[in-house]
Design a protein around this motif. Structure first.
Motif, PDB file in Angstrom:
ATOM      1  N   ARG A  21       0.847  -1.192   0.000  1.00 21.23           N
ATOM      2  CA  ARG A  21       0.000   0.000   0.000  1.00 21.23           C
ATOM      3  C   ARG A  21       0.885   1.245   0.000  1.00 21.23           C
ATOM      4  NH1 ARG A  21      -5.087  -0.844   1.154  1.00 21.23           N
ATOM      5  NH2 ARG A  21      -5.374   1.185   2.127  1.00 21.23           N
ATOM      6  N   LEU A  22       1.271   1.683  -1.204  1.00 14.44           N
ATOM      7  CA  LEU A  22       2.096   2.874  -1.332  1.00 14.44           C
ATOM      8  C   LEU A  22       1.467   3.830  -2.336  1.00 14.44           C
ATOM      9  CD1 LEU A  22       3.721   2.477  -4.262  1.00 14.44           C
ATOM     10  CD2 LEU A  22       5.103   0.945  -2.892  1.00 14.44           C
ATOM     11  N   ALA A  23       1.828   5.121  -2.198  1.00 16.15           N
ATOM     12  CA  ALA A  23       1.320   6.173  -3.093  1.00 16.15           C
ATOM     13  C   ALA A  23      -0.195   6.097  -3.236  1.00 16.15           C
ATOM     14  CB  ALA A  23       1.989   6.080  -4.461  1.00 16.15           C
ATOM     15  N   LEU A  24      -0.896   6.160  -2.109  1.00 12.77           N
ATOM     16  CA  LEU A  24      -2.345   6.014  -2.123  1.00 12.77           C
ATOM     17  C   LEU A  24      -3.063   7.280  -2.557  1.00 12.77           C
ATOM     18  CD1 LEU A  24      -2.832   4.014   1.209  1.00 12.77           C
ATOM     19  CD2 LEU A  24      -2.495   3.147  -1.112  1.00 12.77           C
ATOM     20  N   GLY A  25      -2.350   8.390  -2.565  1.00 13.87           N
ATOM     21  CA  GLY A  25      -2.990   9.646  -2.921  1.00 13.87           C
ATOM     22  C   GLY A  25      -3.737  10.249  -1.740  1.00 13.87           C
ATOM     23  N   ARG A  26      -4.422  11.341  -1.987  1.00  9.07           N
ATOM     24  CA  ARG A  26      -5.193  11.976  -0.916  1.00  9.07           C
ATOM     25  C   ARG A  26      -6.360  12.750  -1.500  1.00  9.07           C
ATOM     26  NH1 ARG A  26      -3.846  17.461  -0.341  1.00  9.07           N
ATOM     27  NH2 ARG A  26      -1.973  18.106  -1.475  1.00  9.07           N
ATOM     28  N   ALA A  27      -7.352  12.942  -0.671  1.00 14.23           N
ATOM     29  CA  ALA A  27      -8.503  13.777  -1.004  1.00 14.23           C
ATOM     30  C   ALA A  27      -8.658  14.758   0.147  1.00 14.23           C
ATOM     31  CB  ALA A  27      -9.760  12.941  -1.178  1.00 14.23           C
ATOM     32  N   GLY A  28      -8.178  15.980  -0.045  1.00 13.69           N
ATOM     33  CA  GLY A  28      -8.127  16.929   1.053  1.00 13.69           C
ATOM     34  C   GLY A  28      -7.118  16.461   2.078  1.00 13.69           C
ATOM     35  N   THR A  36      -9.879   3.958   0.794  1.00 20.90           N
ATOM     36  CA  THR A  36     -10.479   3.641   2.097  1.00 20.90           C
ATOM     37  C   THR A  36     -11.292   2.356   2.018  1.00 20.90           C
ATOM     38  OG1 THR A  36     -10.604   6.002   2.650  1.00 20.90           O
ATOM     39  CG2 THR A  36     -11.989   4.506   3.923  1.00 20.90           C
ATOM     40  N   LEU A  37     -12.053   2.192   0.926  1.00 21.52           N
ATOM     41  CA  LEU A  37     -12.847   0.981   0.746  1.00 21.52           C
ATOM     42  C   LEU A  37     -11.954  -0.240   0.537  1.00 21.52           C
ATOM     43  CD1 LEU A  37     -15.681   2.399  -1.550  1.00 21.52           C
ATOM     44  CD2 LEU A  37     -15.832   1.840   0.885  1.00 21.52           C
ATOM     45  N   ARG A  38     -10.876  -0.074  -0.217  1.00 19.34           N
ATOM     46  CA  ARG A  38      -9.953  -1.196  -0.431  1.00 19.34           C
ATOM     47  C   ARG A  38      -9.304  -1.639   0.884  1.00 19.34           C
ATOM     48  NH1 ARG A  38      -8.246   1.881  -5.125  1.00 19.34           N
ATOM     49  NH2 ARG A  38      -9.110   0.919  -7.016  1.00 19.34           N
ATOM     50  N   PHE A  39      -8.966  -0.660   1.729  1.00 22.21           N
ATOM     51  CA  PHE A  39      -8.379  -0.999   3.027  1.00 22.21           C
ATOM     52  C   PHE A  39      -9.375  -1.792   3.868  1.00 22.21           C
ATOM     53  CE2 PHE A  39      -7.637  -0.261   7.510  1.00 22.21           C
ATOM     54  CZ  PHE A  39      -6.271  -0.489   7.638  1.00 22.21           C
TER      55      PHE A  39
END
Length: 271
Positions: A21-28, A36-39
């Motif tokens: 789980r790397l470079a997941l990005g961000r929203a705000g 979040t759903l994948r986690f």
């Protein structure tokens, strides 16, 4: 120059090469919704792998269809909750099973005791134990005397020590479900112990881990395990004294290879 308003993700190639789980990005200030759903899904898979009961009947039938003799045993942990809270009970054989095995012990013992334990991932055992044993069988030394394949429930690694001792085995091999990770809920581990008996510790074992199609393939794992079995029986040891030099055996089989003496130190021969 591209006309797209989207900035390319420089980590995209890395993410394609690993399930980490790397470079997941961000929203705000938080993670994107899809991550979040994948986690949540990965965490649920890991929890299910730990708590799901092994389908012993299905595994027994699959092993017998491959012409293995099968025996069922249980640890002293009576249920999954106790097993998770009391690791010590998972390392001890149920008293009735222990007495039965002592009474049925073959004269002269056996060379290899094979055990399949549910461990911390019954999913790993259900998916990978049978094809791994199928890949292992043709690579075992000719004339190897085998115990039945023991299906052990609520089992920890050290349960194979008591099982091997009970059947008089020179060597025990435990196939067991490893602790699930967020990207690997079905990873199978293999533990090999020479002269198994109660009281053995982890430094006296060899381990092959992450056996699954996304990790170490059945063919690779079976080759490594067969090499360790042969060398353990030949040298009379396992654990820190037995290094996995199966890669050198592959090199020695190459037509361009220099002959390799397994009794030498590969670092000395390279100097």
């Amino acid at each position: 120059m591209s006309d797209s308003p989207v900035t390319p993700n420089p980590w995209a190639q890395w993410r394609a090469a690993t399930p980490a789980r790397l470079a997941l990005g961000r929203a705000g200030a938080g993670m994107p919704t899809d991550e979040t759903l994948r986690f949540g899904w990965a965490h649920a898979m890991a929890r299910d792998a730990i708590h799901a009961a092994l389908d012993v009947d299905a595994l027994d039938a699959a092993l017998r269809a491959d012409r293995w003799d099968v025996s069922r045993v249980h640890s002293r942990a009576p249920d999954r909750t106790t097993y998770l809270r009391r690791p010590d009970l998972g390392r001890q054989l149920d008293a009735e099973d222990a007495a039965r095995l002592r009474d049925d012990r073959p004269v002269g013992g056996c060379d290899l005791c094979l055990v399949i334990g549910d461990g911390l991932s019954s999913l790993a055992v259900a998916r990978h134990a049978v094809p791994l044993l199928a890949a292992l069988r043709p690579q075992l030394p000719p004339g190897t005397r085998l115990s039945p394949v023991f299906i052990a429930t609520q089992a920890r690694v050290a349960l194979a020590d008591e099982l091997g001792e009970a059947v008089g085995a020179g060597l025990s091999v435990m196939l067991i479900g490893e602790r699930p990770g967020l990207s690997s809920p079905d990873s199978l581990g293999i533990y090999l112990t020479h002269s198994p008996r109660r009281g053995r510790h982890d430094a006296e074992r060899n381990c092959i881990s992450n056996v699954r199609p996304e990790g170490l393939s059945y063919a690779q794992a079976a080759f490594k395990l067969a090499w360790l079995v042969r060398e353990s029986l030949r040298r009379g040891l396992s654990g820190v004294g037995l290094k996995d030099e199966s890669d050198l055996a592959v090199l020695a089989a190459s037509p361009d290879a220099v002959a390799y003496d397994p009794g030498t130190d590969p670092q000395e021969t390279s100097r």
